[in-house]
Design a protein around this motif. Structure first.
Motif, PDB file in Angstrom:
ATOM      1  N   LEU A   1      -9.772   0.827 -20.778  1.00  0.00           N
ATOM      2  CA  LEU A   1      -8.807  -0.250 -20.600  1.00  0.00           C
ATOM      3  C   LEU A   1      -7.368   0.257 -20.663  1.00  0.00           C
ATOM      4  CD1 LEU A   1     -10.535  -3.111 -22.619  1.00  0.00           C
ATOM      5  CD2 LEU A   1     -10.338  -2.890 -20.134  1.00  0.00           C
ATOM      6  N   THR A   2      -7.127   1.235 -21.505  1.00  0.00           N
ATOM      7  CA  THR A   2      -5.789   1.801 -21.617  1.00  0.00           C
ATOM      8  C   THR A   2      -5.353   2.432 -20.301  1.00  0.00           C
ATOM      9  OG1 THR A   2      -6.047   2.219 -23.975  1.00  0.00           O
ATOM     10  CG2 THR A   2      -4.365   3.507 -22.828  1.00  0.00           C
ATOM     11  N   PHE A   3      -6.241   3.202 -19.680  1.00  0.00           N
ATOM     12  CA  PHE A   3      -5.877   3.873 -18.434  1.00  0.00           C
ATOM     13  C   PHE A   3      -6.001   2.962 -17.224  1.00  0.00           C
ATOM     14  CE2 PHE A   3      -6.891   7.504 -21.177  1.00  0.00           C
ATOM     15  CZ  PHE A   3      -5.683   8.172 -21.067  1.00  0.00           C
ATOM     16  N   ALA A   4      -6.977   2.090 -17.212  1.00  0.00           N
ATOM     17  CA  ALA A   4      -7.191   1.216 -16.061  1.00  0.00           C
ATOM     18  C   ALA A   4      -6.136   0.124 -15.959  1.00  0.00           C
ATOM     19  CB  ALA A   4      -8.589   0.594 -16.133  1.00  0.00           C
ATOM     20  N   LEU A   5      -5.652  -0.355 -17.091  1.00  0.00           N
ATOM     21  CA  LEU A   5      -4.689  -1.450 -17.085  1.00  0.00           C
ATOM     22  C   LEU A   5      -3.292  -1.009 -17.490  1.00  0.00           C
ATOM     23  CD1 LEU A   5      -6.947  -4.164 -18.764  1.00  0.00           C
ATOM     24  CD2 LEU A   5      -6.575  -3.761 -16.329  1.00  0.00           C
ATOM     25  N   GLY A   6      -3.021   0.276 -17.411  1.00  0.00           N
ATOM     26  CA  GLY A   6      -1.721   0.809 -17.807  1.00  0.00           C
ATOM     27  C   GLY A   6      -0.637   0.468 -16.803  1.00  0.00           C
ATOM     28  N   ARG A   7       0.473   1.165 -16.913  1.00  0.00           N
ATOM     29  CA  ARG A   7       1.626   0.974 -16.030  1.00  0.00           C
ATOM     30  C   ARG A   7       1.248   1.169 -14.577  1.00  0.00           C
ATOM     31  NH1 ARG A   7       7.518   2.545 -17.587  1.00  0.00           N
ATOM     32  NH2 ARG A   7       7.714   2.359 -15.375  1.00  0.00           N
ATOM     33  N   PRO A   8       1.951   0.494 -13.671  1.00  0.00           N
ATOM     34  CA  PRO A   8       1.738   0.733 -12.245  1.00  0.00           C
ATOM     35  C   PRO A   8       2.113   2.163 -11.884  1.00  0.00           C
ATOM     36  CG  PRO A   8       3.160  -1.178 -12.615  1.00  0.00           C
ATOM     37  CD  PRO A   8       2.898  -0.550 -13.939  1.00  0.00           C
ATOM     38  N   ALA A   9       1.664   2.611 -10.753  1.00  0.00           N
ATOM     39  CA  ALA A   9       1.914   3.975 -10.308  1.00  0.00           C
ATOM     40  C   ALA A   9       3.403   4.208 -10.077  1.00  0.00           C
ATOM     41  CB  ALA A   9       1.145   4.241  -9.017  1.00  0.00           C
ATOM     42  N   LEU A  10       3.789   5.478 -10.073  1.00  0.00           N
ATOM     43  CA  LEU A  10       5.179   5.857  -9.884  1.00  0.00           C
ATOM     44  C   LEU A  10       5.743   5.278  -8.591  1.00  0.00           C
ATOM     45  CD1 LEU A  10       7.567   7.592 -10.889  1.00  0.00           C
ATOM     46  CD2 LEU A  10       6.588   9.490  -9.620  1.00  0.00           C
ATOM     47  N   ALA A  11       4.934   5.199  -7.549  1.00  0.00           N
ATOM     48  CA  ALA A  11       5.420   4.679  -6.267  1.00  0.00           C
ATOM     49  C   ALA A  11       5.949   3.255  -6.413  1.00  0.00           C
ATOM     50  CB  ALA A  11       4.320   4.737  -5.231  1.00  0.00           C
ATOM     51  N   ALA A  12       5.279   2.421  -7.208  1.00  0.00           N
ATOM     52  CA  ALA A  12       5.751   1.052  -7.419  1.00  0.00           C
ATOM     53  C   ALA A  12       7.086   1.068  -8.148  1.00  0.00           C
ATOM     54  CB  ALA A  12       4.719   0.244  -8.195  1.00  0.00           C
ATOM     55  N   ASP A  13       7.230   1.942  -9.122  1.00  0.00           N
ATOM     56  CA  ASP A  13       8.492   2.071  -9.847  1.00  0.00           C
ATOM     57  C   ASP A  13       9.601   2.558  -8.914  1.00  0.00           C
ATOM     58  OD1 ASP A  13       6.975   3.294 -12.925  1.00  0.00           O
ATOM     59  OD2 ASP A  13       7.232   1.268 -12.190  1.00  0.00           O
ATOM     60  N   ALA A  14       9.276   3.528  -8.083  1.00  0.00           N
ATOM     61  CA  ALA A  14      10.260   4.069  -7.157  1.00  0.00           C
ATOM     62  C   ALA A  14      10.690   3.007  -6.144  1.00  0.00           C
ATOM     63  CB  ALA A  14       9.703   5.305  -6.449  1.00  0.00           C
TER      64      ALA A  14
ATOM     65  N   ALA B   1      14.805   3.185 -15.549  1.00  0.00           N
ATOM     66  CA  ALA B   1      13.612   4.028 -15.377  1.00  0.00           C
ATOM     67  C   ALA B   1      13.153   4.021 -13.923  1.00  0.00           C
ATOM     68  CB  ALA B   1      12.496   3.555 -16.301  1.00  0.00           C
ATOM     69  N   ASN B   2      13.234   2.871 -13.275  1.00  0.00           N
ATOM     70  CA  ASN B   2      12.846   2.771 -11.868  1.00  0.00           C
ATOM     71  C   ASN B   2      13.799   3.568 -10.978  1.00  0.00           C
ATOM     72  OD1 ASN B   2      10.739   1.125 -12.615  1.00  0.00           O
ATOM     73  ND2 ASN B   2      11.756  -0.761 -12.037  1.00  0.00           N
ATOM     74  N   VAL B   3      15.087   3.535 -11.291  1.00  0.00           N
ATOM     75  CA  VAL B   3      16.062   4.335 -10.534  1.00  0.00           C
ATOM     76  C   VAL B   3      15.749   5.811 -10.699  1.00  0.00           C
ATOM     77  CG1 VAL B   3      18.485   5.071 -10.459  1.00  0.00           C
ATOM     78  CG2 VAL B   3      17.917   2.642 -10.472  1.00  0.00           C
ATOM     79  N   ALA B   4      15.436   6.242 -11.913  1.00  0.00           N
ATOM     80  CA  ALA B   4      15.094   7.645 -12.151  1.00  0.00           C
ATOM     81  C   ALA B   4      13.876   8.048 -11.326  1.00  0.00           C
ATOM     82  CB  ALA B   4      14.847   7.890 -13.639  1.00  0.00           C
ATOM     83  N   ALA B   5      12.868   7.189 -11.283  1.00  0.00           N
ATOM     84  CA  ALA B   5      11.669   7.473 -10.480  1.00  0.00           C
ATOM     85  C   ALA B   5      12.024   7.571  -9.001  1.00  0.00           C
ATOM     86  CB  ALA B   5      10.615   6.389 -10.707  1.00  0.00           C
ATOM     87  N   TYR B   6      12.891   6.686  -8.547  1.00  0.00           N
ATOM     88  CA  TYR B   6      13.317   6.704  -7.149  1.00  0.00           C
ATOM     89  C   TYR B   6      14.092   7.983  -6.823  1.00  0.00           C
ATOM     90  CZ  TYR B   6      15.938   5.573  -2.923  1.00  0.00           C
ATOM     91  OH  TYR B   6      16.490   5.614  -1.664  1.00  0.00           O
ATOM     92  N   VAL B   7      15.035   8.345  -7.673  1.00  0.00           N
ATOM     93  CA  VAL B   7      15.838   9.546  -7.438  1.00  0.00           C
ATOM     94  C   VAL B   7      14.945  10.778  -7.367  1.00  0.00           C
ATOM     95  CG1 VAL B   7      17.568  11.091  -8.482  1.00  0.00           C
ATOM     96  CG2 VAL B   7      17.984   8.616  -8.358  1.00  0.00           C
ATOM     97  N   LEU B   8      14.003  10.897  -8.303  1.00  0.00           N
ATOM     98  CA  LEU B   8      13.100  12.046  -8.290  1.00  0.00           C
ATOM     99  C   LEU B   8      12.220  12.051  -7.044  1.00  0.00           C
ATOM    100  CD1 LEU B   8      12.111  12.226 -12.053  1.00  0.00           C
ATOM    101  CD2 LEU B   8      13.537  13.845 -10.786  1.00  0.00           C
ATOM    102  N   SER B   9      11.724  10.904  -6.638  1.00  0.00           N
ATOM    103  CA  SER B   9      10.861  10.857  -5.451  1.00  0.00           C
ATOM    104  C   SER B   9      11.665  11.215  -4.202  1.00  0.00           C
ATOM    105  CB  SER B   9      10.193   9.494  -5.303  1.00  0.00           C
ATOM    106  OG  SER B   9      11.114   8.497  -4.907  1.00  0.00           O
ATOM    107  N   GLN B  10      12.904  10.740  -4.121  1.00  0.00           N
ATOM    108  CA  GLN B  10      13.735  11.070  -2.969  1.00  0.00           C
ATOM    109  C   GLN B  10      14.145  12.540  -2.984  1.00  0.00           C
ATOM    110  OE1 GLN B  10      12.864   8.388  -1.034  1.00  0.00           O
ATOM    111  NE2 GLN B  10      14.810   8.880  -0.147  1.00  0.00           N
ATOM    112  N   ALA B  11      14.436  13.078  -4.148  1.00  0.00           N
ATOM    113  CA  ALA B  11      14.791  14.498  -4.255  1.00  0.00           C
ATOM    114  C   ALA B  11      13.626  15.355  -3.767  1.00  0.00           C
ATOM    115  CB  ALA B  11      15.170  14.850  -5.698  1.00  0.00           C
TER     116      ALA B  11
END
Length: 112
Positions: free
Chosen positions: A15-28, A96-106
């Motif tokens: 349950l911890t892993f299945a219902l955890g945070r959305p993937a990085l792509a959603a954050d980005a 945190a979402n901006v950081a994920a976006y910046v890293l994905s774009q970099a």
């Protein structure tokens, strides 16, 4: 008793892993909207209109020890030098979402 405990631990782990945070792509994806509204004026395309050598491109982020979500989050929250602090304007999740976006774009070279 050991079997029951094992089943409970397995269920909690699942349950911890299945219902955890959305993937990085959603954050980005969410971070892209926040970036566009708050950061793009100075950092369009990963550039930096104020300090041209301190871009958001992977090589510069690595050179200046900024190639991590923690480093970017700290910079956006507190500001530094010519960059203003956004900690009072944006929520911790937005930053945190901006950081994920910046890293994905970099990682993509700020293409598309």
């Amino acid at each position: 008793m050991k079997k029951l405990l094992s089943v409970i631990l397995l269920a909690v782990s699942f349950l911890t892993f299945a219902l955890g945070r959305p993937a990085l792509a959603a954050d980005a994806a969410s971070g892209a909207k926040v970036f566009s509204a708050n950061c793009a004026a100075c950092h369009m395309g990963g550039n930096n209109v104020v300090m041209a050598n301190k871009t958001l491109k992977k090589e510069a982020l690595e050179q200046f020890s900024m190639y991590s979500a923690d480093a970017i989050t700290t910079q956006v929250t507190n500001g530094k030098n010519a960059m203003p602090a956004f900690g009072g304007r944006l929520s911790a999740d937005e930053i945190a979402n901006v950081a994920a976006y910046v890293l994905s774009q970099a990682d993509k070279g700020w293409a598309g």
